[in-house]
Write a protein that holds these residues in place. Structure first.
Motif, PDB file in Angstrom:
ATOM      1  N   VAL A  80      -3.718   0.239  -2.988  1.00  0.00           N
ATOM      2  CA  VAL A  80      -3.361  -1.057  -2.405  1.00  0.00           C
ATOM      3  C   VAL A  80      -3.256  -2.060  -3.548  1.00  0.00           C
ATOM      4  O   VAL A  80      -4.110  -2.082  -4.444  1.00  0.00           O
ATOM      5  CB  VAL A  80      -4.423  -1.513  -1.381  1.00  0.00           C
ATOM      6  N   GLU A  81      -2.207  -2.891  -3.503  1.00  0.00           N
ATOM      7  CA  GLU A  81      -2.007  -3.892  -4.548  1.00  0.00           C
ATOM      8  C   GLU A  81      -1.853  -5.280  -3.932  1.00  0.00           C
ATOM      9  O   GLU A  81      -1.210  -5.432  -2.880  1.00  0.00           O
ATOM     10  CB  GLU A  81      -0.774  -3.573  -5.395  1.00  0.00           C
TER      11      GLU A  81
ATOM     12  N   GLU B 201      -5.327  -4.057  -8.226  1.00  0.00           N
ATOM     13  CA  GLU B 201      -5.067  -2.717  -7.693  1.00  0.00           C
ATOM     14  C   GLU B 201      -6.381  -2.111  -7.191  1.00  0.00           C
ATOM     15  O   GLU B 201      -7.371  -2.036  -7.922  1.00  0.00           O
ATOM     16  CB  GLU B 201      -4.459  -1.839  -8.771  1.00  0.00           C
ATOM     17  N   LEU B 202      -6.359  -1.641  -5.951  1.00  0.00           N
ATOM     18  CA  LEU B 202      -7.522  -0.977  -5.338  1.00  0.00           C
ATOM     19  C   LEU B 202      -7.113   0.455  -5.013  1.00  0.00           C
ATOM     20  O   LEU B 202      -6.102   0.681  -4.329  1.00  0.00           O
ATOM     21  CB  LEU B 202      -7.971  -1.695  -4.073  1.00  0.00           C
ATOM     22  N   ARG B 203      -7.908   1.416  -5.486  1.00  0.00           N
ATOM     23  CA  ARG B 203      -7.588   2.823  -5.294  1.00  0.00           C
ATOM     24  C   ARG B 203      -8.757   3.549  -4.637  1.00  0.00           C
ATOM     25  O   ARG B 203      -9.917   3.268  -4.913  1.00  0.00           O
ATOM     26  CB  ARG B 203      -7.278   3.509  -6.639  1.00  0.00           C
ATOM     27  N   TRP B 204      -8.377   4.505  -3.777  1.00  0.00           N
ATOM     28  CA  TRP B 204      -9.414   5.352  -3.170  1.00  0.00           C
ATOM     29  C   TRP B 204      -8.836   6.731  -2.950  1.00  0.00           C
ATOM     30  O   TRP B 204      -7.704   6.882  -2.491  1.00  0.00           O
ATOM     31  CB  TRP B 204      -9.887   4.793  -1.838  1.00  0.00           C
ATOM     32  N   GLU B 205      -9.623   7.757  -3.298  1.00  0.00           N
ATOM     33  CA  GLU B 205      -9.262   9.145  -3.046  1.00  0.00           C
ATOM     34  C   GLU B 205     -10.493   9.877  -2.528  1.00  0.00           C
ATOM     35  O   GLU B 205     -11.593   9.643  -3.007  1.00  0.00           O
ATOM     36  CB  GLU B 205      -8.770   9.841  -4.320  1.00  0.00           C
TER      37      GLU B 205
ATOM     38  N   ALA C 173       0.851  -1.192   0.000  1.00  0.00           N
ATOM     39  CA  ALA C 173       0.000   0.000   0.000  1.00  0.00           C
ATOM     40  C   ALA C 173       0.884   1.238   0.000  1.00  0.00           C
ATOM     41  O   ALA C 173       1.965   1.239   0.596  1.00  0.00           O
ATOM     42  CB  ALA C 173      -0.932   0.011   1.213  1.00  0.00           C
ATOM     43  N   ARG C 174       0.412   2.284  -0.656  1.00  0.00           N
ATOM     44  CA  ARG C 174       1.172   3.536  -0.672  1.00  0.00           C
ATOM     45  C   ARG C 174       0.187   4.702  -0.794  1.00  0.00           C
ATOM     46  O   ARG C 174      -0.911   4.555  -1.328  1.00  0.00           O
ATOM     47  CB  ARG C 174       2.160   3.555  -1.833  1.00  0.00           C
ATOM     48  N   ARG C 175       0.618   5.819  -0.276  1.00  0.00           N
ATOM     49  CA  ARG C 175      -0.183   7.023  -0.388  1.00  0.00           C
ATOM     50  C   ARG C 175      -0.295   7.445  -1.847  1.00  0.00           C
ATOM     51  O   ARG C 175       0.654   7.341  -2.606  1.00  0.00           O
ATOM     52  CB  ARG C 175       0.444   8.167   0.403  1.00  0.00           C
ATOM     53  N   ALA C 176      -1.486   7.928  -2.219  1.00  0.00           N
ATOM     54  CA  ALA C 176      -1.715   8.486  -3.546  1.00  0.00           C
ATOM     55  C   ALA C 176      -2.459   9.796  -3.360  1.00  0.00           C
ATOM     56  O   ALA C 176      -3.693   9.827  -3.323  1.00  0.00           O
ATOM     57  CB  ALA C 176      -2.501   7.520  -4.418  1.00  0.00           C
ATOM     58  N   GLY C 177      -1.704  10.891  -3.191  1.00  0.00           N
ATOM     59  CA  GLY C 177      -2.344  12.166  -2.864  1.00  0.00           C
ATOM     60  C   GLY C 177      -2.935  12.096  -1.470  1.00  0.00           C
ATOM     61  O   GLY C 177      -2.257  11.776  -0.495  1.00  0.00           O
ATOM     62  N   GLU C 178      -4.240  12.377  -1.364  1.00  0.00           N
ATOM     63  CA  GLU C 178      -4.940  12.257  -0.088  1.00  0.00           C
ATOM     64  C   GLU C 178      -5.539  10.871   0.095  1.00  0.00           C
ATOM     65  O   GLU C 178      -6.159  10.593   1.114  1.00  0.00           O
ATOM     66  CB  GLU C 178      -6.061  13.302  -0.008  1.00  0.00           C
ATOM     67  N   GLY C 179      -5.356   9.999  -0.916  1.00  0.00           N
ATOM     68  CA  GLY C 179      -5.939   8.670  -0.856  1.00  0.00           C
ATOM     69  C   GLY C 179      -4.882   7.597  -0.722  1.00  0.00           C
ATOM     70  O   GLY C 179      -3.808   7.818  -0.141  1.00  0.00           O
TER      71      GLY C 179
END
Length: 382
Positions: A328-329, A377-381, A319-325
């Motif tokens: 997760v892989e 890949e799961l993304r959330w912002e 998992a890693r930060r993506a902006g404010e979101g």
């Protein structure tokens, strides 16, 4: 007492402020006319007292009308002041003004403003009652029943009609707002019910249906020791759904630790499936509770697929930060698959991963091909 909606309350406040501005403007103008046009039979002492009293009262009522929600006594007081001036009409204006066929003196200005103010700030029939009182006092204290008295009555009727139309429009606006709010609440309720239904279906897929699939493929036989244990775990999920059919949404936006939730998923034994050697690289990270729940359940489903279908015992969760979101892989180097060839009735990735992420405003995708492993890949912002 009738409950007023926002449009009616706004109209009431605007009307009070308009009445305050109208009263202040009229008082200043009338006072200037009274002083400049002073002539017999108007008495200077009477005019001085009337002008000073009018200005003092106007200053008080204007400040109260503009700064807060006025009290009814203010309106009654304003009508009383106007009535007193109308009764003293004969001692406040020159003879030429008093004998004119239409009201043109400074007392006429005050009387007209008092009538308009009463219609703006008083409910009917009190507004018309105040207008009648002012008209009668004007007639008694002045030239009798003349054209000016008729004009005052017509002004009252016109102002009352305008306010009635405005109030009717405000009531309709409040009704429309109420209907819109009810429709939005009903839509939210339907959406929440549908979300709860989907959540329950996803949990059933991840537990009961997954167990049946494993049994159907022969991965677990009816004599296997793992079958009772897995069935007991599935039964616990069913009992929890029955005991708590709704989702507790009051904590949905409270922060929760994603790293703790994902580590729990990684360490949880998948009954009836081969154990996995999972590389875990997730830094401490707090997100809304509903997002953490969707991510952890999506990762759990992805790891179940690895154990069941990938023909490998190794996986990696990062998992890693993506902006404010967050991103997760879940990766493995197993047999892979063709995402486009997955049957439409298969709900694993489509609902348990993709659907869960869409439900919280996120997204998910699976990159895979036969023999090349899989990366989910799961993304959330926010």
């Amino acid at each position: 007492m009738l409950t007023q909606g926002p449009a009616q309350l706004q109209l009431q406040r605007k009307s009070a402020r308009l009445a305050g501005v109208l009263r202040a403007t009229c008082a200043v103008g009338a006072s200037l006319v009274a002083v400049v046009g002073l002539a017999p039979p108007a008495r200077s002492v009477w005019v001085a007292v009337a002008v000073v009293g009018l200005l003092l009262w106007t200053g008080l009522i204007t400040v109260l009308m503009l700064r807060s929600d006025p009290h009814p006594w203010l309106y009654a007081g304003d009508t009383a002041v106007v009535v007193v001036l109308c009764l003293a009409h004969g001692n406040l204006v020159p003879a030429e003004v008093l004998e004119a066929s239409a009201g043109s003196g400074w007392v006429d200005m005050v009387a007209s403003t008092g009538i308009f103010t009463a219609q703006f700030v008083l409910r009917q029939p009190w507004g018309m009652a105040a207008a009648i009182a002012i008209t009668v006092a004007y007639t008694v204290g002045g030239p009798g029943v003349r054209e000016a008295s008729v004009v005052l009555v017509l002004q009252a009727l016109l102002a009352a009609a305008v306010m009635a139309l405005l109030q009717r429009g405000a009531r309709r606006a409040d009704l429309a707002l109420s209907e819109q709010a009810s429709a939005r609440a009903a839509a939210r309720a339907r959406s929440a019910a549908r979300t709860d239904e989907l959540d329950q279906q996803r949990l059933l897929h991840d537990t009961v249906l997954a167990t049946l699939t494993i049994v159907g493929t022969g991965s677990i036989t009816r004599d296997s020791a793992a079958l009772p244990e897995r069935a007991a775990a599935d039964l616990a999920v069913m009992e929890d759904l029955r005991a708590h059919p709704g989702v507790a949404r009051d904590v949905a936006h409270d922060p929760a630790p994603l790293d703790v939730a994902l580590r729990t998923v990684v360490l949880t034994r998948r009954v009836g499936l081969p154990p996995l050697d999972i590389e875990f690289d997730v830094p401490p990270l707090d997100l809304p509770h509903e997002v953490v729940l969707a991510l952890s359940q999506g990762v759990a489903e992805a790891l179940t697929n690895v154990a069941q279908h990938a023909n490998t015992r190794a996986a990696r969760v990062t998992a890693r930060r993506a902006g404010e979101g967050v991103t997760v892989e879940v990766c493995d180097s197993g047999r892979g698959f063709d995402p486009g060839a997955v049957a439409s009735h298969r709900r694993g990735l489509r609902e348990s991963v993709y659907g869960r992420m869409r439900a919280v405003g996120g997204s998910a995708r699976a990159a895979s091909s036969p023999g090349a492993g899989t990366r989910v890949e799961l993304r959330w912002e926010p």
